[in-house]
Design a protein around this motif. Structure first.
Motif, PDB file in Angstrom:
ATOM      1  N   ASN A  93      -0.205   6.784   5.960  1.00 45.22           N
ATOM      2  CA  ASN A  93       0.064   7.311   4.624  1.00 45.22           C
ATOM      3  C   ASN A  93      -0.340   6.336   3.527  1.00 45.22           C
ATOM      4  O   ASN A  93       0.026   6.496   2.367  1.00 45.22           O
ATOM      5  N   ARG A  94      -1.064   5.274   3.898  1.00 41.67           N
ATOM      6  CA  ARG A  94      -1.548   4.216   2.998  1.00 41.67           C
ATOM      7  C   ARG A  94      -0.408   3.446   2.359  1.00 41.67           C
ATOM      8  O   ARG A  94      -0.544   2.917   1.244  1.00 41.67           O
ATOM      9  N   GLN A  95       0.704   3.366   3.050  1.00 48.26           N
ATOM     10  CA  GLN A  95       1.838   2.582   2.589  1.00 48.26           C
ATOM     11  C   GLN A  95       1.862   1.239   3.317  1.00 48.26           C
ATOM     12  O   GLN A  95       1.629   1.182   4.524  1.00 48.26           O
ATOM     13  N   PRO A  96       2.118   0.137   2.598  1.00 51.93           N
ATOM     14  CA  PRO A  96       2.131  -1.185   3.233  1.00 51.93           C
ATOM     15  C   PRO A  96       3.155  -1.274   4.366  1.00 51.93           C
ATOM     16  O   PRO A  96       4.251  -0.722   4.269  1.00 51.93           O
ATOM     17  N   ILE A  97       2.767  -1.978   5.420  1.00 59.33           N
ATOM     18  CA  ILE A  97       3.663  -2.248   6.544  1.00 59.33           C
ATOM     19  C   ILE A  97       4.252  -3.637   6.310  1.00 59.33           C
ATOM     20  O   ILE A  97       3.536  -4.643   6.423  1.00 59.33           O
ATOM     21  N   PRO A  98       5.542  -3.736   5.942  1.00 55.55           N
ATOM     22  CA  PRO A  98       6.123  -5.019   5.498  1.00 55.55           C
ATOM     23  C   PRO A  98       5.934  -6.176   6.475  1.00 55.55           C
ATOM     24  O   PRO A  98       5.637  -7.305   6.056  1.00 55.55           O
ATOM     25  N   GLU A  99       6.058  -5.917   7.760  1.00 57.12           N
ATOM     26  CA  GLU A  99       5.991  -7.013   8.735  1.00 57.12           C
ATOM     27  C   GLU A  99       4.590  -7.591   8.891  1.00 57.12           C
ATOM     28  O   GLU A  99       4.411  -8.641   9.530  1.00 57.12           O
ATOM     29  N   THR A 100       3.582  -6.929   8.311  1.00 58.35           N
ATOM     30  CA  THR A 100       2.208  -7.442   8.407  1.00 58.35           C
ATOM     31  C   THR A 100       1.811  -8.268   7.191  1.00 58.35           C
ATOM     32  O   THR A 100       0.705  -8.786   7.137  1.00 58.35           O
ATOM     33  N   VAL A 145      -3.876 -16.564 -11.532  1.00 55.26           N
ATOM     34  CA  VAL A 145      -3.621 -16.182 -10.142  1.00 55.26           C
ATOM     35  C   VAL A 145      -3.623 -17.430  -9.258  1.00 55.26           C
ATOM     36  O   VAL A 145      -4.533 -18.254  -9.330  1.00 55.26           O
ATOM     37  N   GLU A 146      -2.594 -17.520  -8.431  1.00 56.17           N
ATOM     38  CA  GLU A 146      -2.517 -18.613  -7.453  1.00 56.17           C
ATOM     39  C   GLU A 146      -2.626 -18.099  -6.029  1.00 56.17           C
ATOM     40  O   GLU A 146      -3.060 -18.837  -5.128  1.00 56.17           O
ATOM     41  N   ALA A 147      -2.215 -16.855  -5.813  1.00 57.41           N
ATOM     42  CA  ALA A 147      -2.279 -16.257  -4.474  1.00 57.41           C
ATOM     43  C   ALA A 147      -2.020 -14.761  -4.593  1.00 57.41           C
ATOM     44  O   ALA A 147      -1.532 -14.273  -5.620  1.00 57.41           O
ATOM     45  N   VAL A 148      -2.368 -14.029  -3.555  1.00 56.62           N
ATOM     46  CA  VAL A 148      -2.014 -12.608  -3.460  1.00 56.62           C
ATOM     47  C   VAL A 148      -1.386 -12.353  -2.096  1.00 56.62           C
ATOM     48  O   VAL A 148      -1.737 -13.007  -1.111  1.00 56.62           O
ATOM     49  N   SER A 149      -0.450 -11.426  -2.065  1.00 59.45           N
ATOM     50  CA  SER A 149       0.103 -10.956  -0.796  1.00 59.45           C
ATOM     51  C   SER A 149      -0.704  -9.749  -0.355  1.00 59.45           C
ATOM     52  O   SER A 149      -0.982  -8.851  -1.167  1.00 59.45           O
TER      53      SER A 149
END
Length: 424
Positions: free
Chosen positions: A237-244, A226-230
């Protein structure tokens, strides 16, 4: 094949199995066998070197190994309890025949008068939550990291991100910090912590470790390690908000994303399972849908305190002893116990026996769906009559609640009861 006979067989030598075996022994059972797949008794407590155990049960603060040792010493003193460690149970039949194997006995069968299931639980892994990214080193459950550090003496990484605010994740945030690691934060997809409030305070707040609610890991980056995580915020609805979405450099991702009761053996025995707890459906004696098979501890419902595991295991051990002695007096009709408003589940799911003269209450255990303040937990019958009501200053999903129901209501022949959260 070698064949054995015992009054009670306990599967699992962790805190639940030990407490159940000891209680069965105290209640006049002659021959008890404990089967444990590890080479040592004690279960998960062996690697839980932090304190905080035993405050309820022993009225003092102990580490995990200290807590386990007290039970191990007592069990080993009992001449009517046999122990087989390094033993894997491969099957349980509905007629209570246990098939197991180990190095000394090979494959063998045990005919039991009663069986107590105390197999504990396991952690959910990366595969069960499907985080995108390459299969790289440095991604592991918090419990695996705990074993590496506390048992094996290995440090799994230095720059840590933790996904999930379960108790073991919170405890490992503190543990890794004490080992000199940089814990960059704990991410929680829910709008509240899923661990005990005291662990959030003692393990995060006291060490300045940030808790990011409504956040999750969206991708794992790296070639060999592992080098990083997004990470990103999530919507309702517990769905990721892309712009964040942002990228955080790290060399280790620890997962504390839930526990799963180890119920493969239970399912093989044809035991009815709860889709909510993922454990068996039980009555107040912790007897499952298969007569003579009992369940307790984390194989039944995931507990937050080992003290509660021991208390529940004592119920199972005592009840199994009564079963083999023919001392359980069954009601004409079972009383269903149902979750009401803001209650995820209640254990037991039914009441099936007439209380003995010395039993004053039936204890109902539950978890709530959402945290609330200044409420009351209310037990009602199907007619809407209030049977019990208890005020709470605060409730949270990470903390199990218990309400005692007077046994006179069981004797009164209720058809069904429910537990709900109401405003004060």
């Amino acid at each position: 094949m070698k064949k054995l006979n015992y009054d009670i067989v306990v599967i699992g030598g962790g805190p639940a199995g030990l407490a159940a075996a000891l209680e069965a022994s105290k209640n006049g059972v002659d021959r008890i066998l404990v089967l444990e797949r590890s080479d040592r008794l004690g279960g998960i407590l062996e690697q839980c070197i932090h304190n905080g155990f035993g405050l309820t049960y022993f009225k003092e603060e102990l580490s995990g190994p200290e807590y386990a040792t007290r039970f191990i010493k007592e069990v080993e003193k009992q001449p009517n309890i046999d122990i087989k460690t390094g033993t894997m149970v491969v099957e349980i039949t509905p007629d209570k025949v246990v098939t197991a194997e180990n190095r000394e006995d090979g494959l063998f069968e045990v005919e039991a008068g009663a069986v107590i299931l105390a197999m504990g639980c396991r952690e959910r892994t990366r595969e069960s939550i499907t985080i995108p990214g390459d299969r790289v080193a440095g991604v592991m459950t918090a419990g695996t990291a705990q074993r590496y550090v506390n048992i094996n003496g290995y440090l799994p990484g230095k720059e840590i991100v933790i996904l999930g605010s379960g108790d073991i994740g919170l405890i490992m945030a503190r543990r890794m910090t004490l080992e000199g690691c940089n814990v960059k934060g704990v991410l929680e997809v829910m709008p509240f912590s899923s661990g005990l409030i005291r662990n959030k305070v003692q393990c995060l707040d006291d060490f300045g470790i940030p808790l990011y609610l409504n956040h999750t890991v969206t991708k794992i980056h790296g070639k060999d390690r592992v080098e990083a995580v997004s990470i990103a915020e999530v919507d309702e609805n517990r769905q990721p908000i892309p712009e964040t979405e942002i990228t955080v450099a790290c060399d280790t991702l620890l997962l504390s994303v839930g526990l799963i009761p180890e119920n493969e053996l239970s399912q093989g025995a044809g035991i009815a399972m709860s889709p909510v707890t993922k454990g068996a459906v039980v009555d107040e004696n912790r007897q499952t849908s298969v007569p003579g098979i009992f369940a307790c501890g984390n194989v039944l419902q995931v507990h937050d305190l080992v003290d509660n595991v021991s208390a529940e295991a004592q119920v199972a051990g005592r009840s199994a002893a009564c079963y083999v002695k023919g001392e359980i007096d069954v009601l004409d009709e079972a009383i269903a116990v149902k979750p009401g408003d803001n209650i995820t589940y209640v254990v037991p799911q039914q009441i099936t026996s007439k209380p003995s003269e010395d039993e004053k209450v039936v204890k109902l255990y539950m978890r709530v769906r959402e945290p609330k303040e200044h409420i009351k937990l209310v037990v009602t019958n199907d007619a809407g009559d209030v049977l019990a009501s208890y005020k709470r200053d605060i409730i949270a999903p990470g903390s199990m609640e218990m309400v005692p129901l007077l046994t006179k209501y069981v004797a009164a022949g209720q058809k069904g009861i429910s537990v709900s959260v109401e405003e004060v």
